[in-house]
Scaffold this active site. Structure first.
Site, PDB file in Angstrom:
ATOM      1  N   THR A  59     145.214  62.541  26.665  1.00 20.21           N
ATOM      2  CA  THR A  59     145.620  63.742  27.400  1.00 20.21           C
ATOM      3  C   THR A  59     145.892  63.418  28.860  1.00 20.21           C
ATOM      4  O   THR A  59     146.864  63.915  29.440  1.00 20.21           O
ATOM      5  CB  THR A  59     144.552  64.843  27.269  1.00 20.21           C
ATOM      6  OG1 THR A  59     144.294  65.077  25.892  1.00 20.21           O
ATOM      7  CG2 THR A  59     145.022  66.137  27.904  1.00 20.21           C
ATOM      8  N   CYS A  60     145.057  62.600  29.463  1.00 23.57           N
ATOM      9  CA  CYS A  60     145.257  62.228  30.872  1.00 23.57           C
ATOM     10  C   CYS A  60     146.566  61.459  31.032  1.00 23.57           C
ATOM     11  O   CYS A  60     147.349  61.728  31.946  1.00 23.57           O
ATOM     12  CB  CYS A  60     144.081  61.393  31.377  1.00 23.57           C
ATOM     13  SG  CYS A  60     142.493  62.242  31.313  1.00 23.57           S
ATOM     14  N   ALA A  61     146.799  60.512  30.149  1.00 24.42           N
ATOM     15  CA  ALA A  61     148.042  59.744  30.200  1.00 24.42           C
ATOM     16  C   ALA A  61     149.247  60.663  30.013  1.00 24.42           C
ATOM     17  O   ALA A  61     150.262  60.526  30.714  1.00 24.42           O
ATOM     18  CB  ALA A  61     148.018  58.657  29.125  1.00 24.42           C
ATOM     19  N   SER A  63     149.494  63.802  30.841  1.00 22.87           N
ATOM     20  CA  SER A  63     149.726  64.604  32.052  1.00 22.87           C
ATOM     21  C   SER A  63     150.447  63.786  33.121  1.00 22.87           C
ATOM     22  O   SER A  63     151.317  64.305  33.820  1.00 22.87           O
ATOM     23  CB  SER A  63     148.419  65.196  32.590  1.00 22.87           C
ATOM     24  OG  SER A  63     147.613  64.222  33.200  1.00 22.87           O
TER      25      SER A  63
END
Length: 167
Positions: A59-61, A63
């Site tokens: 999820t961080c990647a 974003s």
């Protein structure tokens, strides 16, 4: 203190995000070239602070990829991707992914950014990392929009954050 979830399990943060209309707290963060950046380095530009636990999660990647795509279309706006990942890891990720339109900054030295912005996890398995948030600032460092994603594995509301740049 804010309560959010990680896969349905409650976890808490150090405080609350800065209020809309307030001046954003200054910060000292480390860039991928190991220089120190503060809010004053970006004076005169609108800012999107894309804040997250770690680039090593899907999820961080995602974003960072999405804001990188959007940033190429934005005028007088810088997107800062902020985590406690080491600058070396941030640099490696951006190089491997072809990320060129956002700037990665690390809070690895002190974690003070997470504390000052009220978004550091204070318990749970991600304790010490940042919760997933987006903070939008105008050219003078005034907070225009904030979102603390209520479920950590969910992506932020990109559309609402980007629309706040033009309100």
């Amino acid at each position: 203190m804010a309560t959010i979830t990680l896969k349905g399990n409650k976890i808490n943060t150090a405080g609350n995000l800065p209020e809309t209309g307030s001046k954003a707290p200054d910060f000292l963060l480390t860039a991928t070239d190991l220089s120190t950046k503060s809010l004053t380095n970006y004076k005169g530009s609108k800012l999107v602070l894309n804040i997250f636990p770690s680039l090593d999660t899907g999820t961080c990647a995602a974003s960072v990829r999405q804001f990188n795509k959007e940033a190429s279309e934005l005028e007088n706006t810088k997107v800062l991707c902020i985590s406690r990942d080491l600058p070396f890891a941030q640099s490696r990720f951006c190089a491997a992914e072809g990320i060129e339109n956002v700037e990665s900054l690390s809070d690895f030295k002190t974690g003070q950014f997470g504390k000052d912005y009220g978004l550091e996890f204070v318990d749970g398995p991600l304790e010490g990392l940042h919760s997933r948030c987006v903070v939008v600032l105008d050219e003078n460092g005034t907070v225009k929009y904030t979102e603390q994603v209520s479920e950590t594995v969910d992506e932020p509301n990109y559309k609402a954050a980007l629309e706040a740049l033009y309100e």
